[in-house]
Design a protein around this motif. Structure first.
Motif, short mmCIF file in Angstrom:
data_model
loop_
_atom_site.label_atom_id
_atom_site.label_comp_id
_atom_site.label_asym_id
_atom_site.label_seq_id
_atom_site.Cartn_x
_atom_site.Cartn_y
_atom_site.Cartn_z
N TYR A 8 -2.31 3.88 5.25
CA TYR A 8 -3.22 4.97 5.60
C TYR A 8 -3.39 5.05 7.11
O TYR A 8 -3.74 4.05 7.74
N PRO A 9 -3.25 6.22 7.72
CA PRO A 9 -2.62 7.40 7.11
C PRO A 9 -1.10 7.39 7.28
O PRO A 9 -0.38 8.05 6.55
N ASP A 10 -0.60 6.63 8.24
CA ASP A 10 0.83 6.57 8.56
C ASP A 10 1.05 5.37 9.47
O ASP A 10 0.15 4.57 9.68
N GLY A 11 2.23 5.25 10.03
CA GLY A 11 2.49 4.16 10.97
C GLY A 11 3.62 3.26 10.50
O GLY A 11 4.59 3.73 9.90
N GLY A 12 3.48 1.96 10.77
CA GLY A 12 4.56 1.05 10.48
C GLY A 12 4.10 -0.29 9.91
O GLY A 12 3.00 -0.76 10.18
N LEU A 13 4.99 -0.89 9.13
CA LEU A 13 4.83 -2.25 8.60
C LEU A 13 6.17 -2.95 8.76
O LEU A 13 7.23 -2.32 8.60
N SER A 14 6.14 -4.24 9.06
CA SER A 14 7.38 -4.98 9.28
C SER A 14 7.94 -5.58 8.00
O SER A 14 9.13 -5.45 7.72
N ARG A 15 7.10 -6.27 7.24
CA ARG A 15 7.55 -6.92 6.01
C ARG A 15 6.47 -6.83 4.95
O ARG A 15 5.26 -6.75 5.25
N PHE A 16 6.92 -6.90 3.69
CA PHE A 16 6.00 -6.87 2.55
C PHE A 16 6.52 -7.86 1.52
O PHE A 16 7.68 -7.80 1.12
N ARG A 17 5.66 -8.81 1.12
CA ARG A 17 6.01 -9.80 0.11
C ARG A 17 5.10 -9.67 -1.10
O ARG A 17 3.89 -9.47 -0.95
N VAL A 18 5.69 -9.78 -2.27
CA VAL A 18 4.93 -9.76 -3.53
C VAL A 18 5.08 -11.13 -4.17
O VAL A 18 6.13 -11.46 -4.73
N TYR A 19 4.05 -11.94 -4.07
CA TYR A 19 4.11 -13.31 -4.57
C TYR A 19 3.63 -13.39 -6.02
O TYR A 19 2.58 -12.85 -6.36
#
Length: 378
Positions: A175-186
């Motif tokens: 929200y609302p926009d932008g950036g993410l580097s990594r996403f982990r689902v443990y």
């Protein structure tokens, strides 16, 4: 309709994330088969980068047609609503928490994120992939409530209790926009074992519910990679330790089996480890509640860049093990470990079994052939 609340959670500091989730696997990582199915936008950087196994990197002053190069997911500015992407998990599983990394994002990270889940059932099986609009219309289950992010920080979130249900997909919203580097689902994989308790299968496979619970070193690659399917693609998706300099040194990894079983055969694959495979391997099994090791393999030499097959002595097969300790001597890299066994004896090998079957790589028999130019005589 009553709105379903998200799961209660605690925030995990960056330096505690590995310890908090050491008994879990990343259900979404791309090398296990996790993939992004659809996204609202990925103008500056594609969402599939979120699922890369390696840590994000930075390439300052490097530009591509869309703008500055970025190792992550980044959308265009001025979104009136919010951006989201749908991720198909590599394995259905229960979820225990998430990691969201904003590394190298100092002026354009997403201020907030939330995560929702979805369970694909057999009666919902579709011959054609869902469209973006169909994914948008799914009744998503809230998992992580809307949470604030900081710039250039690893954020961890652990649920007070793991999800009761298992999920096949998650939707990551920013929200609302932008950036993410990594996403982990443990989480933990939904266990898949043969209905016939006498049928042999890989007791140590991630799909069998096995997890790595302890290890001595993971400098170049985590030992949980040994539980993955296939032979991998390079040295990045195996277990590799740093070089040791101490006489008598060994490295080890402990695997808790999803289900205890009787071990009949073992495969230790050193694919892609050509100059850095261990000299030898020992594998010990442990019965439930026992600290007495059962030496299934004792200092067996290993060939590099090869599937190494071993038979387990019949008297040891009678023991029912619940935990495996892989000991590499003295250090190096192992790509995969297969612990072939059955829940009950006598063990029966299925017709389509991969036990002892070679899946040869293109250069498996030629990589170590050295070519020498003729030496001119004086």
């Amino acid at each position: 309709m009553t709105k379903i609340p998200a799961l209660p959670h605690q925030v995990v500091k960056a330096d505690k994330i590995e310890e908090t989730f050491k008994h879990c696997i990343d259900l979404a990582v791309s090398k296990r088969g996790g993939k992004v199915l659809t996204t609202t936008d990925e103008w500056f950087a594609e969402a599939h980068n979120l699922l890369s196994a390696h840590a994000p990197i930075s390439r300052p002053h490097h530009f591509v047609p869309s703008g500055a190069w970025f190792d992550g997911w980044q959308t265009r500015r001025h979104n009136a609503h919010y951006d989201w992407c749908v991720i198909e998990l590599a394995h259905p599983g229960t979820i225990e928490g998430f990691e969201v990394d904003t590394a190298f994002l100092t002026g354009n990270h997403a201020p907030f994120i939330s995560v929702e889940g979805f369970k694909e059932t057999s009666n919902e099986f579709k011959t054609e992939p869902r469209t973006h609009e169909e994914w948008a219309a799914i009744e998503w289950v809230p998992l992580l409530e809307k949470s604030a992010l900081e710039a250039n920080v690893r954020h961890g979130y652990v649920f007070n209790n793991p999800s009761e249900d298992f999920y096949t997909h998650v939707r990551l919203c920013m929200y609302p926009d932008g950036g993410l580097s990594r996403f982990r689902v443990y989480g933990k994989v939904q266990t898949i074992i043969p209905e016939n308790k006498h049928e042999m299968y890989d007791l140590a496979a991630v799909s069998s519910g096995s997890t790595v619970t302890d290890f001595s070193d993971a400098h170049y690659g985590h030992p949980s990679n040994m539980l993955l399917p296939g032979r991998g693609h390079d040295m990045s998706d195996g277990w590799e330790t740093r070089r040791s300099r101490t006489a008598g040194h060994v490295d080890y990894a402990v695997i808790k089996l999803g289900q205890p079983g009787h071990v009949s055969a073992i495969e230790v694959d050193t694919a892609h480890y050509k100059g850095n495979a261990p000299k030898a391997v020992s594998i010990a099994g442990f019965e439930i509640g026992s600290d007495e090791p059962i030496m299934l393999l004792d200092q067996k030499p290993l060939f590099p860049h090869r599937q190494n097959f071993f038979e387990v002595a019949e008297d040891l097969t009678e023991r029912r093990v619940a935990e495996i300790r892989v000991i590499m001597i003295p250090d190096g890299g192992i790509k995969r470990v297969r612990i072939w066994g059955a829940s009950q004896l006598p063990a029966v090998q299925p017709e389509d079994s991969l036990i002892g079957v070679r899946d040869e790589l293109e250069d498996e028999w030629t990589w170590n052939i050295r070519k020498h130019e003729p030496t001119a005589r004086a």
